[in-house]
Design a protein around this motif. Structure first.
Motif, PDB file in Angstrom:
ATOM      1  N   LEU A 412       9.720  34.212 -28.593  1.00  0.00           N
ATOM      2  CA  LEU A 412      10.418  35.472 -28.865  1.00  0.00           C
ATOM      3  C   LEU A 412      10.657  35.656 -30.360  1.00  0.00           C
ATOM      4  CD1 LEU A 412      13.082  35.464 -25.990  1.00  0.00           C
ATOM      5  CD2 LEU A 412      11.015  36.874 -26.137  1.00  0.00           C
ATOM      6  N   ARG A 414       8.991  34.476 -32.900  1.00  0.00           N
ATOM      7  CA  ARG A 414       7.735  34.750 -33.618  1.00  0.00           C
ATOM      8  C   ARG A 414       7.001  35.967 -33.064  1.00  0.00           C
ATOM      9  NH1 ARG A 414       6.331  30.676 -37.066  1.00  0.00           N
ATOM     10  NH2 ARG A 414       7.428  28.674 -36.814  1.00  0.00           N
ATOM     11  N   ARG A 415       7.590  36.616 -32.045  1.00  0.00           N
ATOM     12  CA  ARG A 415       7.032  37.832 -31.451  1.00  0.00           C
ATOM     13  C   ARG A 415       5.666  37.613 -30.806  1.00  0.00           C
ATOM     14  NH1 ARG A 415      10.176  42.103 -32.867  1.00  0.00           N
ATOM     15  NH2 ARG A 415      11.523  41.847 -34.719  1.00  0.00           N
ATOM     16  N   TYR A 416       5.462  36.415 -30.284  1.00  0.00           N
ATOM     17  CA  TYR A 416       4.261  36.205 -29.480  1.00  0.00           C
ATOM     18  C   TYR A 416       4.363  36.956 -28.159  1.00  0.00           C
ATOM     19  CZ  TYR A 416       2.575  32.541 -32.604  1.00  0.00           C
ATOM     20  OH  TYR A 416       2.103  31.865 -33.698  1.00  0.00           O
ATOM     21  N   THR A 418       7.039  39.881 -25.878  1.00  0.00           N
ATOM     22  CA  THR A 418       8.128  40.852 -25.905  1.00  0.00           C
ATOM     23  C   THR A 418       8.693  40.967 -24.498  1.00  0.00           C
ATOM     24  OG1 THR A 418       7.027  42.099 -27.673  1.00  0.00           O
ATOM     25  CG2 THR A 418       8.787  43.217 -26.439  1.00  0.00           C
TER      26      THR A 418
END
Length: 519
Positions: A412, A414-416, A418
């Motif tokens: 979450l 590192r925004r791998y 959403t």
């Protein structure tokens, strides 16, 4: 005259007071001198834990039966790959199941978990599955699993979260101080009995290196786990785990001694086939060996005389040499005899005791499947399978889920990934709801594959089970299996091959009316 009433067999205790004989002197007074102290698990374990675990390590390293017990735990609980089956609590989160999100999370985790460069391990030596196998081994031999999450930035790793395995022997009170109510077993304990921090002994085991202790909080300020500790307590207030070998450790040590002694006796009996017995008295023998004059060579002359006599005597009968002995000598023939002498039965009894102590089947532990029918084997393996599944659910799954939660949080950050919109709660509000998961390990051993496949199909057709559960028993992920089946059918169609024949199980393998179900 006052009546005393009926007495117990010891002649003293009134029978009415001996209803619970476990608290009395026993039939005939056998338990009269048995007064074990009433202690909590911590009070009984902590003073001897270091020595007991060291003895367990010794037998596991040097005893084949104990080493096999550890190997059985790793192979049956974890297997060759420990795979994530992500199952968020959609109902609590208030959203519809999102299979795309689930598959994305599983793919990202599996990529980092099973990377051959071991990026998930702080030491760079273990993949996630290797880490889980080590964790199960440590839990069996030490009674608990310990690990320290680290944040290590690596150029070749997409994640900074790493797990550092910690040997339980390294967690103890600073400077080996005595236990206190708020400091026990290397932990700071609060008034509710929960661990607030752990003390890890640092420094090499070599002499001359100063020992230091590092204090690790259980949780960080953000609520992220700072130290992983997994064990199964048996009573309230217990802070350290008890290893599986504790109840049978004495038998393991004695079995090792018994086997070595029996082997030595068999070797000695097989070394000598015959010996010559002489009537030379003990005093004369000692005089020749120790008291005789070395300068006149009396010992040498005696031995040479014996040697020359027996080397020149070659009396034969039908081609067989019959030695004519010196006067007063005679031959004693030795046979190896019964090298077993009841050893096998005693060994089996001890191994059965050990198997019961560590929770596995005797046949699995001893690797002896002789004289066992199909029904006996299946009953034994089903019994041990329940034990392995309990260990997997309570110990392995919990440890794996804690690691997954740490990785999921970094996904979450590192925004791998959403999180799906319109969820009722965020990650930090309901960590477990977002990271709830099952884990797929090794499959159940098939004693008779055909019978068990038929049983699985009948359970599915009767609505008593699902493909997910049945394939999990085989150690497979049903989604991967279905996807592979679809891909194979499309590929066969593209190449002009006929579609697979989905024949009925009864037509494929009809029941034999003469078959004995107990065989």
């Amino acid at each position: 005259m006052k009546s005393t009433g009926l007495l117990a067999p010891d002649g003293q205790t009134p029978l009415r007071e001996a209803v619970f004989r476990a608290g009395g002197s026993g039939f005939g007074g056998q338990m009269r001198d048995w007064h074990p102290p009433s202690k909590s698990v911590d009070a009984a374990l902590l003073p001897v834990m270091k020595q007991a675990n060291a003895r367990t390590d010794d037998v596991i390293r040097n005893n084949g039966i104990a080493a096999n017990g550890i190997q059985i735990h790793k192979d049956h609980i974890i297997g060759s790959e420990f795979r994530l089956s992500y199952k968020p609590n959609w109902l609590l989160l208030g959203i519809r199941p999102d299979k795309g999100f689930v598959r994305e999370v599983e793919a990202i985790f599996r990529d980092i978990a099973e990377d051959p460069n071991c990026l998930i391990d702080a030491e760079g030596r273990r993949t996630f599955t290797m880490m889980m196998r080590e964790a199960v081994e440590t839990h069996a031999s030490a009674g608990e699993i310990m690990a320290k999450p680290e944040w290590i930035g690596r150029r070749n790793s997409p994640f900074a979260t790493c797990i550092r395995m910690v040997a339980p022997r390294k967690v103890n009170n600073p400077n080996y101080a005595m236990d206190k109510p708020d400091l026990r077993g290397g932990m700071d304990i609060n008034r509710y009995g929960a661990a607030e921090a752990f003390y890890i002994e640092e420094g090499a085991d070599n002499f001359g290196v100063a020992k230091t202790w590092r204090r690790i909080p259980k949780y960080t300020r953000t609520g992220r786990l700072g130290f992983l500790h997994v064990f199964e307590p048996s009573e309230g207030g217990q802070c350290r785990g008890v290893n599986r070998f504790m109840s049978s450790l004495e038998q393991l040590k004695m079995l090792d001694t018994l086997q070595n002694t029996t082997l030595q006796r068999a070797v000695v009996n097989a070394m000598y086939a015959a010996s010559i017995e002489s009537e030379l008295g003990s005093e004369q023998a000692m005089e020749f060996l120790f008291g005789a004059n070395q300068q006149d060579g009396s010992i040498e002359r005696m031995l040479m005389a014996y040697g020359e006599y027996y080397s020149s005597n070659e009396v034969k009968f039908n081609g067989v040499k019959l030695p004519h002995l010196m006067p007063g000598d005679k031959i004693n023939l030795h046979s190896a005899g019964n090298a077993d002498n009841g050893f096998s039965a005693l060994e089996q009894s001890i191994i059965r005791y050990i198997a019961a102590g560590i929770g596995v089947d005797y046949a699995q532990l001893s690797k002896n499947y002789a004289q066992m029918s199909y029904s006996t084997l299946r009953a034994a393996h089903n019994d041990s399978w329940r034990y392995f599944m309990g260990r997997r659910k309570i110990i392995a799954n919990r440890f794996a889920s804690q690691i997954f939660t740490l990785i999921f949080e970094e996904m979450l950050i590192r925004r791998y990934i959403t999180l799906p919109s319109k969820a009722r709660f965020g990650f930090y509000d309901r960590r477990h709801a977002w990271t709830k998961s099952d884990w797929i390990g090794s499959g159940r051993l098939a004693i008779d594959g055909l019978k068990e496949v038929k049983e699985a199909v009948l359970r599915i057709e009767a609505g008593l089970s699902t493909y997910e559960k049945e394939l999990a028993l085989l150690g497979e992920d049903y989604q991967e299996t279905f996807e592979q089946q679809v891909a194979e059918m499309e590929e066969r169609k593209a190449k002009g091959l006929p579609p697979p024949s989905w024949m009925k199980l009864q037509a494929l393998a009809p029941d034999n009316p003469n078959e004995n179900p107990n065989e």
